[in-house]
Design an enzyme around this catalytic site. Sequence first.
Site, PDB file in Angstrom:
ATOM      1  N   GLN A 217      55.793  89.551  64.993  1.00 38.01           N
ATOM      2  CA  GLN A 217      56.002  88.576  63.913  1.00 38.01           C
ATOM      3  C   GLN A 217      56.566  87.255  64.417  1.00 38.01           C
ATOM      4  O   GLN A 217      56.486  86.241  63.718  1.00 38.01           O
ATOM      5  CB  GLN A 217      56.953  89.166  62.855  1.00 38.01           C
ATOM      6  CG  GLN A 217      56.429  90.406  62.171  1.00 38.01           C
ATOM      7  CD  GLN A 217      55.261  90.115  61.215  1.00 38.01           C
ATOM      8  OE1 GLN A 217      55.032  88.973  60.800  1.00 38.01           O
ATOM      9  NE2 GLN A 217      54.519  91.150  60.872  1.00 38.01           N
TER      10      GLN A 217
ATOM     11  N   CYS B 276      52.557  98.156  55.655  1.00 38.29           N
ATOM     12  CA  CYS B 276      52.205  99.486  56.131  1.00 38.29           C
ATOM     13  C   CYS B 276      52.859 100.556  55.257  1.00 38.29           C
ATOM     14  O   CYS B 276      52.391 101.673  55.206  1.00 38.29           O
ATOM     15  CB  CYS B 276      52.641  99.660  57.578  1.00 38.29           C
ATOM     16  SG  CYS B 276      52.174  98.278  58.591  1.00 38.29           S
TER      17      CYS B 276
END
Length: 390
Positions: free
Chosen positions: A186, A330
């Site tokens: 990220q 997720c």
Amino acid sequence: MLHKKLKMKSIYLDYHATTPVLTEAIEAMAPYWQTHFGNPSSNHEWGWKAEGAVLKAKKQVAAFIDCDPQQVYFTSGATESIHWAIIGWLRQHPQGKILTSTTEHKATFGACEWASELGARVVKIPVNQEGIIQLEVVKKELQENVPTLLSLIHANNEIGTINPILEIAALKETYPHLDIHLDACQSLGKLEFSFLNSQVDFLSFSAHKIYGPKGIGALIIRDTKKLTPLFSGGGQQNSLRAGTLNVPLIVALGVCADWFKKNWLEEAQRLKKLSQKLIAGVKTISPKIKLNGSENQRLPHNINMTLYDIHPDKIILALAGVGFSSGSACASTQAEMSHVLEAIGVHYEDAKSTVRFGLGLQTKDEDIDFILEKIKGLYLQQTSLCESQP
Ligand code: PLP
């Protein structure tokens, strides 16, 4: 007409989950499906063309991360890279101990479970209320003089908190038995970072977080003697990661790395302005809206907040047409509480009213106005409901 088609606004704000692919990347990879389809291991014209493309992409990735091109190993993405770093390191250090944090991506937890099954001791280090790893606990664990791998997320995919990686890596001077693996999925392209100057041993990332295709990423390895391969076979990538290279995807990744090297700062600053506008805006709507994570040490494009007193169904209704997440992408298909929110002390019921917005290349000022208007509407509704109750 009874069924008038409603024109709904459609805004994608889930750039932590994935990103659209850059046109430049699609165009660059196109010839490598049919025209230059060779296997980079083949010793002929077609193979050499493919090999040249892989070498170019390696250089582009290396320039972006600031490492040596020889330190770049292509994988199928961060999940594979993370598993390779953790399990590959453990096989090289069978008596070793693994440290990680309580707010890692599940890919790391999965690899750590595998490491436990192989007999490794795995310790999950707690984080503070902002989501930053507790350094004192890391230091305590390092008192034990055994080979130790710290596998740490650089910036969190849910709450955007940035771990102080340079400060952590400096621990290696006091504790030479420490190796560090950084999950930079990220943070790459959002924060200033140099692999060469960082003392990090291994770094994982995926192309699809930086406007590249899914299913391709890399593990950056400082010293290949510190880990064993996970796959063996055809001898590709110095026999460290066997498997025919996916040339088109690698070409696309190279282009994205190049794009980010040139444009990351300007884009990160633009995104930071937009997220600050959203954060400042919600503060004027209600004191019941709380930003999760760190005010200062956060990714420029991350907003994670709990809308206290607002039922989750109402949030979903109000934000219909907006692509956002109520946890990690997720984990959002599972009804379970986000382990990241739990680790920073958000209660189960409040976690349900928590939203994550991830801004990106296509996010505009008016999108932020739209979100603010919707959240304002939710709290106005709430106030009028309370007032109408006897
Ligand atoms: N690590 C972090 C921080 C992530 O955000 C992700 C993806 O969401 C991963 C690892 C796994 O990446 P991939 O699914 O591309 O393998």
